[in-house]
Design an enzyme around this catalytic site. Structure first.
Site, PDB file in Angstrom:
ATOM      1  N   ARG A  38       0.853  -1.183   0.000  1.00 54.15           N
ATOM      2  CA  ARG A  38       0.000   0.000   0.000  1.00 54.15           C
ATOM      3  C   ARG A  38       0.893   1.238   0.000  1.00 54.15           C
ATOM      4  O   ARG A  38       1.423   1.631   1.025  1.00 54.15           O
ATOM      5  CB  ARG A  38      -0.929   0.010   1.217  1.00 54.15           C
ATOM      6  CG  ARG A  38      -1.936   1.168   1.168  1.00 54.15           C
ATOM      7  CD  ARG A  38      -2.938   1.106   2.300  1.00 54.15           C
ATOM      8  NE  ARG A  38      -2.361   1.456   3.579  1.00 54.15           N
ATOM      9  CZ  ARG A  38      -3.050   1.491   4.720  1.00 54.15           C
ATOM     10  NH1 ARG A  38      -4.326   1.165   4.730  1.00 54.15           N
ATOM     11  NH2 ARG A  38      -2.446   1.823   5.848  1.00 54.15           N
ATOM     12  N   SER A 107     -12.362  -3.243   1.909  1.00 56.84           N
ATOM     13  CA  SER A 107     -12.434  -2.544   3.189  1.00 56.84           C
ATOM     14  C   SER A 107     -13.878  -2.169   3.500  1.00 56.84           C
ATOM     15  O   SER A 107     -14.589  -1.654   2.626  1.00 56.84           O
ATOM     16  CB  SER A 107     -11.601  -1.254   3.151  1.00 56.84           C
ATOM     17  OG  SER A 107     -10.231  -1.533   3.070  1.00 56.84           O
ATOM     18  N   LYS A 136      -3.877   6.402   9.599  1.00 53.10           N
ATOM     19  CA  LYS A 136      -5.184   6.654   8.999  1.00 53.10           C
ATOM     20  C   LYS A 136      -5.780   7.872   9.686  1.00 53.10           C
ATOM     21  O   LYS A 136      -6.149   7.819  10.855  1.00 53.10           O
ATOM     22  CB  LYS A 136      -6.104   5.436   9.158  1.00 53.10           C
ATOM     23  CG  LYS A 136      -7.455   5.596   8.444  1.00 53.10           C
ATOM     24  CD  LYS A 136      -8.257   4.314   8.540  1.00 53.10           C
ATOM     25  CE  LYS A 136      -9.647   4.452   7.951  1.00 53.10           C
ATOM     26  NZ  LYS A 136      -9.646   4.723   6.519  1.00 53.10           N
TER      27      LYS A 136
END
Length: 208
Positions: A38, A107, A136
């Site tokens: 990612r 997700s 996040k």
């Protein structure tokens, strides 16, 4: 199924003094068998180059290489699968492009998103966000352990929790009915990714 899932973050790794291939190698050497690449800030070329470095490592250890968001990168690398979010390419379209032999993860952030799934095209769910986390920024709807437990109770798909999970709380997470736990900083940002991975793997096995 191995229950620890590494999600990469090259910035976090760099701040800890590591390259991303080093982190992945050390995690896989410790026993991690799921690696999601990612890297949202990389160009397509840089993403491909990074994936080309990571793939031989995951292959050597029999680990799954999952690409975040980028179906084109996954196809180019012949990765094991793709993980998409709510705003990414719809997963039925991802399946049509990747074929039936690849892994697709989605997700979800709440029960509404879980209930909106009406397809057998998914292989697992990533459930976020469990605890506050620096990787996040949007944590306005933290699930916590109870929210995680409710989602796990309403799906038969394999599930991986993510968000602020570390060696101190992973046992609590594993007691919610989750299949596994995904971590970023707990491995990428640790002085020893190998030791961090070993500690997490030992912690999550206590329940078994």
């Amino acid at each position: 199924m191995n229950r620890l899932y590494l999600v990469t973050d090259s910035d976090v790794a760099r701040k800890a003094g590591h390259t991303l291939p080093f982190v992945v190698e050390e995690a896989c050497r410790a026993g991690v068998r799921w690696v999601q690449l990612r890297e949202k800030d990389l160009s397509t070329r840089a993403f491909l180059e990074m994936g080309a470095e990571i793939k031989p490592i995951t292959q050597a250890y029999g680990a799954k290489l999952i690409i975040n968001d980028r179906v084109d990168v996954a196809l180019a690398l012949d990765a094991d699968g793709v993980h998409v979010g709510q705003d990414d390419m719809p997963y039925p379209m991802v399946r049509a492009l990747l074929g039936q032999d690849k892994i697709i993860g989605l997700s979800i952030n709440n029960l509404d998103e879980l209930q909106a799934i009406h397809s057998d095209e998914l292989d697992y769910l990533g459930i976020a966000t469990i605890f506050p986390t620096g990787t996040k920024q949007d944590t306005s709807s933290l699930l916590g352990l109870e929210g995680l437990r409710q989602i796990c109770a309403q799906t038969s798909l394999p599930t991986f929790a993510i968000g602020g999970i570390n060696a101190q709380n992973i046992q609590q997470v594993m007691q919610t009915g989750i299949t596994g736990a995904a971590v970023v900083s707990a491995i990428c940002g640790h002085p020893s990714p190998y030791e961090a991975s070993r500690e997490l793997l030992m912690s999550e096995r206590v329940k078994e």
